[in-house]
Enzyme design. Structure first.
Site, PDB file in Angstrom:
ATOM      1  CG  PHE A  47     -46.093 -38.952  36.957  1.00  0.00           C
ATOM      2  CD1 PHE A  47     -46.448 -38.201  36.043  1.00  0.00           C
ATOM      3  CD2 PHE A  47     -45.331 -40.260  36.689  1.00  0.00           C
ATOM      4  CE1 PHE A  47     -46.185 -38.749  34.544  1.00  0.00           C
ATOM      5  CE2 PHE A  47     -45.130 -40.586  35.404  1.00  0.00           C
ATOM      6  CZ  PHE A  47     -45.433 -39.846  34.285  1.00  0.00           C
ATOM      7  CB  SER A  48     -49.236 -37.244  41.886  1.00  0.00           C
ATOM      8  OG  SER A  48     -50.111 -36.904  40.651  1.00  0.00           O
ATOM      9  CB  VAL A  49     -43.934 -37.144  44.241  1.00  0.00           C
ATOM     10  CG1 VAL A  49     -43.189 -36.521  45.530  1.00  0.00           C
ATOM     11  CG2 VAL A  49     -43.955 -38.577  44.546  1.00  0.00           C
ATOM     12  CE  LYS A  51     -52.579 -34.051  41.430  1.00  0.00           C
ATOM     13  NZ  LYS A  51     -51.658 -34.824  40.799  1.00  0.00           N
TER      14      LYS A  51
END
Length: 356
Positions: A47-49, A51
């Site tokens: 997921f947002s790793v 970003k």
């Protein structure tokens, strides 16, 4: 701590289903361990790793003169400037101050995975507050705002640009992805629910995350979404599918050279990792310090603002600790709630080992 033994025990007891841990210090690998997955080269959607990967890509392009942090996004993507967004800059997008974190309530998973559809959704959005005045986590829209900017300036999809400018120079082109190629799908470890979805379901009625950021259950960052083939193949720069080894290597190459490759100049890292905004996040309703695309000083980072990186839904994390010359990444297949202490346990153990 016997790190490998700890991972083995966590999986054997059922506390975790699959884990990868990797760390670099001063440009050299010092930790590579895994349990419950096919190996250190297995791919795990985190997921947002992702970003942090998108932020890194934007900074690399900025140092090459292709993107200006203070330029309006509409300079590169004119359609984005509609409905009061003409003054929103790349810096605003990196700091979650663009004021467009929201998605339409009726958006479907199929639409989420369609690039042109989602860029149209973002371009037609109106700011929820005056851009640049406050920060509110852009859980999904971060990826299209910055990703379409990257596409406009490079002529490459975000995934292609990540490969060319970040992954290939570091020798991790088969371990770091936004959207996966078909050939990589067999290497992906499935995710399982371990309390994260229940945590989202337990948020108070009207919580900004479930009302605006992910306004229907189909858009929640859960195993049932991430295990879909169409989702894994989609170019979604708010998220990434990767190995812990790749994430740790990327952050190591921000701190210094890794096998002769350094992604950013020391001045570029200093600017990207300095405190840019600080305070209670409008969407997360918790106090955070943020740099340009990275969170600073989160608990797994030791709580020190000299550490920068990004967490992912369900407990994965990757970061660089400037004070120690350390990079760390944990990827996991069991998505856990905020009361799970595995991430903190393992990050603390690696930090202690470096200190020793």
């Amino acid at each position: 701590m016997d790190l490998q033994g700890t991972l083995d025990r966590l999986v054997a007891t059922g506390a975790e289903s699959g884990l990868q841990v990797a760390a670099y210090r001063l440009g050299r690998p010092v930790v590579e361990a895994y349990a419950g997955v096919a190996g250190s080269g297995a791919l795990i959607h985190s997921f947002s790793v992702g970003k942090g990967c998108t932020a890194t890509l934007v900074h690399v392009l900025a140092e090459r003169g292709l993107i200006d942090h203070d330029a309006p996004i509409a300079r590169y993507w004119p359609e984005f400037g509609a409905h009061g967004k003409a003054g929103i800059t790349v810096r605003h997008a990196l700091t979650h101050t663009s004021a467009v974190p929201q998605l339409p309530r009726g958006l479907t998973r199929d639409e989420l995975c369609d690039w042109d559809t989602m860029c149209g959704v973002v371009a037609s959005a109106r700011p929820l507050w005056e851009p640049g005045t406050d920060s509110g986590y852009h859980g999904w829209t971060y990826g299209w705002i910055l990703g379409e900017t990257v596409r406009r300036v490079t002529g490459l999809t975000p995934g292609e640009a990540l490969r060319e400018y970040v992954a290939e120079p570091l020798g991790i082109a088969d371990e770091l992805y936004f959207g996966l190629p078909e050939t990589a799908l067999p290497r992906v470890e499935p995710l399982v629910e371990g309390g994260w979805e229940a945590n989202l379901a337990g948020l108070p009625h009207g919580a900004p995350f479930t009302r605006l950021v992910a306004p229907n259950r189909g858009l929640w960052t859960t195993a049932s979404l991430a295990d879909r083939r169409a989702y894994l193949l989609a170019d979604l720069p708010a998220c990434a599918t990767l190995t812990a080894r790749a994430a740790a290597r990327m952050y190591a190459a921000l701190l210094g050279e890794v096998d002769g490759v350094r992604l950013l100049s020391p001045a570029g890292v200093e600017a990207a990792a300095a405190v840019a905004v600080e305070g209670t996040d409008r969407m997360l309703l918790r106090r955070h310090a943020k740099g340009l695309g990275y969170f600073l000083g989160m608990p797994p980072m030791g709580g020190e603002v000299t550490a920068f990186g990004h967490h992912g839904s369900g407990g994965s994390v990757a970061f660089a600790d400037r004070a120690r010359g350390l990079s760390f990444a944990l990827t996991r297949t069991r998505l856990v709630g905020p009361d799970n202490d595995t991430t903190q346990l393992l990050a603390d153990a690696v930090r202690a080992g470096v200190g020793a």
